[in-house]
Design a protein around this motif. Structure first.
Motif, PDB file in Angstrom:
ATOM      1  N   SER A   1       2.121   0.771 -10.641  1.00 12.10           N
ATOM      2  CA  SER A   1       1.031   0.818  -9.666  1.00 12.10           C
ATOM      3  C   SER A   1      -0.116  -0.096 -10.080  1.00 12.10           C
ATOM      4  O   SER A   1      -0.708  -0.795  -9.252  1.00 12.10           O
ATOM      5  CB  SER A   1       0.535   2.259  -9.515  1.00 12.10           C
TER       6      SER A   1
ATOM      7  N   ALA B   1       0.836  -1.204   0.000  1.00  9.30           N
ATOM      8  CA  ALA B   1       0.000   0.000   0.000  1.00  9.30           C
ATOM      9  C   ALA B   1       0.871   1.253   0.000  1.00  9.30           C
ATOM     10  O   ALA B   1       0.589   2.222  -0.719  1.00  9.30           O
ATOM     11  CB  ALA B   1      -0.924  -0.014   1.216  1.00  9.30           C
TER      12      ALA B   1
ATOM     13  N   SER C   1      -1.325  -3.536  -7.966  1.00  8.22           N
ATOM     14  CA  SER C   1      -2.671  -3.530  -7.378  1.00  8.22           C
ATOM     15  C   SER C   1      -3.623  -4.499  -8.074  1.00  8.22           C
ATOM     16  O   SER C   1      -4.764  -4.650  -7.642  1.00  8.22           O
ATOM     17  CB  SER C   1      -3.256  -2.117  -7.437  1.00  8.22           C
TER      18      SER C   1
ATOM     19  N   SER D   1       2.420   1.575  -3.461  1.00  5.04           N
ATOM     20  CA  SER D   1       1.429   2.032  -4.433  1.00  5.04           C
ATOM     21  C   SER D   1       1.152   3.520  -4.271  1.00  5.04           C
ATOM     22  O   SER D   1       1.052   4.259  -5.251  1.00  5.04           O
ATOM     23  CB  SER D   1       0.135   1.230  -4.264  1.00  5.04           C
TER      24      SER D   1
END
Length: 209
Positions: free
Chosen positions: A145, A76, A149, A79
């Motif tokens: 990213s 997280a 994800s 990202s």
């Protein structure tokens, strides 16, 4: 007197085997008691071993959960960092584009003065009009990213469900060229490339390639 002696002998012979049987019975009872004690001890040892195994398993499970939470938190954070980097790169590209399309009056004036031969004044640095490198960095950051994800092999490789093997390979080659650590030096590129490769291997095996 002889009759009395003859009647006493059978009585003695009758009680002697009973005493022996009683002694043997007591010994057997002792053996059974010892065996029961040993069995209880073995059961207690087994319970203790079971408790130790359960404790080790609980500790292992807790450690795995902690590692998974740490990994999620790091992903997280990565990202978020990539998103900020992409936004900053886009803003920088926009600034470069705006600056190159409208030269400043100060730069023009300085250049004119220098051409007139006035000493001590030099033309200001020219602003580069090339924004391809910045744009590529922003695009790569977005792609990193997106890959990190993604929640499926199809999404990671940017192919639809039911895509052919050739389509999967083509998409993988294109993405791998952009995200390969030897080419892309952005943060998270290596992890994104590894995830991309794992997704490709998993999907091609699933498709029977």
């Amino acid at each position: 007197m002889q009759d009395s002696a003859s009647t006493d002998k059978p009585t003695v012979l009758h009680h002697k085997p009973t005493a022996v049987r009683t002694k043997v019975l007591h010994e057997k009872q002792k053996e059974i008691a010892m065996m029961r004690q040993q069995l209880l001890q073995a059961e207690e040892q087994l319970k203790q071993k079971k408790r130790e195994v359960e404790a080790q398993e609980a500790a292992r499970t807790a450690e795995q959960q902690k590692q998974q939470e740490d990994l999620k938190r790091k992903r997280a954070q990565l990202s978020s960092s990539l998103q900020h980097a992409a936004a900053a790169a886009e803003m920088k590209a926009h600034v470069h584009t705006s600056t190159s399309s409208a030269p400043s009056s100060a730069t023009s004036a300085t250049t004119a003065v220098a051409k007139a031969g006035m000493p001590g004044l030099q033309p200001g640095p020219q602003v580069s009009t090339s924004t391809s490198t910045t744009s590529m960095s922003a695009a790569d950051a977005k792609e990193i990213s997106r890959v990190l994800s993604s929640n499926s092999s199809y999404a990671c490789l940017k192919v639809n469900f039911g895509a052919s093997v050739s389509h999967v390979k083509s998409s993988y080659r294109k993405l791998a060229m952009a995200l390969h650590p030897d080419k892309c030096k952005l943060e998270g590129a290596a992890e994104a490339f590894q995830k991309l490769h794992n997704s490709y291997m998993s999907l091609t095996r699933k498709l029977g390639a």
